[in-house]
Scaffold this motif. Structure first.
Motif, PDB file in Angstrom:
ATOM      1  N   GLU A  82      42.769  38.376  48.919  1.00 34.85           N
ATOM      2  CA  GLU A  82      44.079  38.729  48.362  1.00 34.85           C
ATOM      3  C   GLU A  82      43.962  39.063  46.876  1.00 34.85           C
ATOM      4  O   GLU A  82      44.499  40.074  46.419  1.00 34.85           O
ATOM      5  N   ILE A  83      43.254  38.220  46.127  1.00 33.20           N
ATOM      6  CA  ILE A  83      43.119  38.457  44.691  1.00 33.20           C
ATOM      7  C   ILE A  83      42.398  39.768  44.423  1.00 33.20           C
ATOM      8  O   ILE A  83      42.817  40.567  43.575  1.00 33.20           O
ATOM      9  N   LYS A  84      41.338  40.025  45.169  1.00 27.89           N
ATOM     10  CA  LYS A  84      40.582  41.264  44.959  1.00 27.89           C
ATOM     11  C   LYS A  84      41.416  42.493  45.293  1.00 27.89           C
ATOM     12  O   LYS A  84      41.348  43.506  44.603  1.00 27.89           O
ATOM     13  N   SER A  85      42.258  42.406  46.332  1.00 27.69           N
ATOM     14  CA  SER A  85      43.063  43.568  46.714  1.00 27.69           C
ATOM     15  C   SER A  85      44.186  43.837  45.713  1.00 27.69           C
ATOM     16  O   SER A  85      44.592  44.981  45.533  1.00 27.69           O
ATOM     17  N   VAL A  86      44.678  42.807  45.048  1.00 24.96           N
ATOM     18  CA  VAL A  86      45.783  42.982  44.099  1.00 24.96           C
ATOM     19  C   VAL A  86      45.272  43.202  42.677  1.00 24.96           C
ATOM     20  O   VAL A  86      45.742  44.092  41.971  1.00 24.96           O
ATOM     21  N   VAL A  87      44.302  42.405  42.261  1.00 24.76           N
ATOM     22  CA  VAL A  87      43.843  42.418  40.872  1.00 24.76           C
ATOM     23  C   VAL A  87      42.604  43.276  40.691  1.00 24.76           C
ATOM     24  O   VAL A  87      42.400  43.870  39.639  1.00 24.76           O
ATOM     25  N   GLY A  88      41.771  43.338  41.681  1.00 25.22           N
ATOM     26  CA  GLY A  88      40.497  44.038  41.542  1.00 25.22           C
ATOM     27  C   GLY A  88      39.450  43.095  41.014  1.00 25.22           C
ATOM     28  O   GLY A  88      39.410  41.921  41.370  1.00 25.22           O
ATOM     29  N   SER A  89      38.624  43.571  40.107  1.00 27.98           N
ATOM     30  CA  SER A  89      37.532  42.737  39.604  1.00 27.98           C
ATOM     31  C   SER A  89      37.881  42.040  38.287  1.00 27.98           C
ATOM     32  O   SER A  89      37.059  41.328  37.746  1.00 27.98           O
ATOM     33  N   GLY A  90      39.094  42.231  37.787  1.00 30.05           N
ATOM     34  CA  GLY A  90      39.483  41.603  36.524  1.00 30.05           C
ATOM     35  C   GLY A  90      39.991  40.191  36.721  1.00 30.05           C
ATOM     36  O   GLY A  90      39.911  39.618  37.814  1.00 30.05           O
ATOM     37  N   LEU A  91      40.514  39.626  35.657  1.00 35.95           N
ATOM     38  CA  LEU A  91      41.070  38.285  35.700  1.00 35.95           C
ATOM     39  C   LEU A  91      42.517  38.326  36.192  1.00 35.95           C
ATOM     40  O   LEU A  91      43.228  39.295  35.949  1.00 35.95           O
ATOM     41  N   VAL A  92      42.954  37.270  36.837  1.00 30.82           N
ATOM     42  CA  VAL A  92      44.341  37.165  37.271  1.00 30.82           C
ATOM     43  C   VAL A  92      45.200  36.875  36.046  1.00 30.82           C
ATOM     44  O   VAL A  92      44.949  35.934  35.301  1.00 30.82           O
ATOM     45  N   GLU A  93      46.200  37.713  35.837  1.00 30.46           N
ATOM     46  CA  GLU A  93      47.145  37.532  34.740  1.00 30.46           C
ATOM     47  C   GLU A  93      48.417  36.902  35.292  1.00 30.46           C
ATOM     48  O   GLU A  93      48.681  36.958  36.492  1.00 30.46           O
ATOM     49  N   GLU A  94      49.208  36.324  34.413  1.00 33.13           N
ATOM     50  CA  GLU A  94      50.461  35.713  34.837  1.00 33.13           C
ATOM     51  C   GLU A  94      51.355  36.744  35.530  1.00 33.13           C
ATOM     52  O   GLU A  94      52.049  36.427  36.485  1.00 33.13           O
ATOM     53  N   SER A  95      51.311  37.982  35.091  1.00 34.20           N
ATOM     54  CA  SER A  95      52.136  39.038  35.692  1.00 34.20           C
ATOM     55  C   SER A  95      51.697  39.382  37.116  1.00 34.20           C
ATOM     56  O   SER A  95      52.471  39.970  37.877  1.00 34.20           O
ATOM     57  N   ASP A  96      50.483  39.018  37.506  1.00 35.29           N
ATOM     58  CA  ASP A  96      49.975  39.288  38.854  1.00 35.29           C
ATOM     59  C   ASP A  96      50.470  38.269  39.881  1.00 35.29           C
ATOM     60  O   ASP A  96      50.481  38.550  41.082  1.00 35.29           O
ATOM     61  N   VAL A  97      50.863  37.095  39.448  1.00 35.43           N
ATOM     62  CA  VAL A  97      51.156  35.984  40.365  1.00 35.43           C
ATOM     63  C   VAL A  97      52.272  36.342  41.351  1.00 35.43           C
ATOM     64  O   VAL A  97      52.222  35.962  42.520  1.00 35.43           O
ATOM     65  N   GLY A  98      53.262  37.104  40.928  1.00 39.35           N
ATOM     66  CA  GLY A  98      54.342  37.503  41.828  1.00 39.35           C
ATOM     67  C   GLY A  98      53.865  38.348  42.998  1.00 39.35           C
ATOM     68  O   GLY A  98      54.514  38.394  44.045  1.00 39.35           O
ATOM     69  N   ASN A  99      52.735  39.016  42.843  1.00 40.12           N
ATOM     70  CA  ASN A  99      52.168  39.854  43.903  1.00 40.12           C
ATOM     71  C   ASN A  99      51.098  39.135  44.710  1.00 40.12           C
ATOM     72  O   ASN A  99      50.393  39.765  45.500  1.00 40.12           O
TER      73      ASN A  99
END
Length: 89
Positions: free
Chosen positions: A21-38
């Motif tokens: 899930e993280i890789k599909s939404v964020v890619g190879s970067g770090l998870v940001e607070e703005s990503d958590v909703g997705n």
């Protein structure tokens, strides 16, 4: 964080699903607070970790019906604090 990591290590299938899930939404970067909703699975993992390992050993509930616990009468719809800490006796 430590409890979340420990639970993910003990449940590799859940860990892999979370990584996908993280890789599909964020890619190879770090998870940001703005990503958590997705990231609904990440949110579920966090909620389950807090359920299994609450930061405070107390939880509150409301009684659905009148009852007696030991010698205490608990009326219906009473807020009850439950100590989930380790017993010492």
């Amino acid at each position: 964080m430590k409890w979340a990591v420990a639970e993910l290590i003990n449940h590799p299938g859940i860990f892999n699903k979370l990584r996908v899930e993280i890789k599909s939404v964020v890619g190879s970067g770090l998870v940001e607070e703005s990503d958590v909703g997705n990231l609904p699975y990440l949110q579920a993992v966090i909620k389950e970790t807090l359920r299994l390992h609450p930061p405070a050993p107390l939880s509150t509930r409301e009684s659905h019906q009148a009852c007696t616990i030991k010698e205490f009468d608990i009326p219906e719809k009473t807020a009850v604090a439950i100590n989930q800490g380790k017993r010492t006796s």
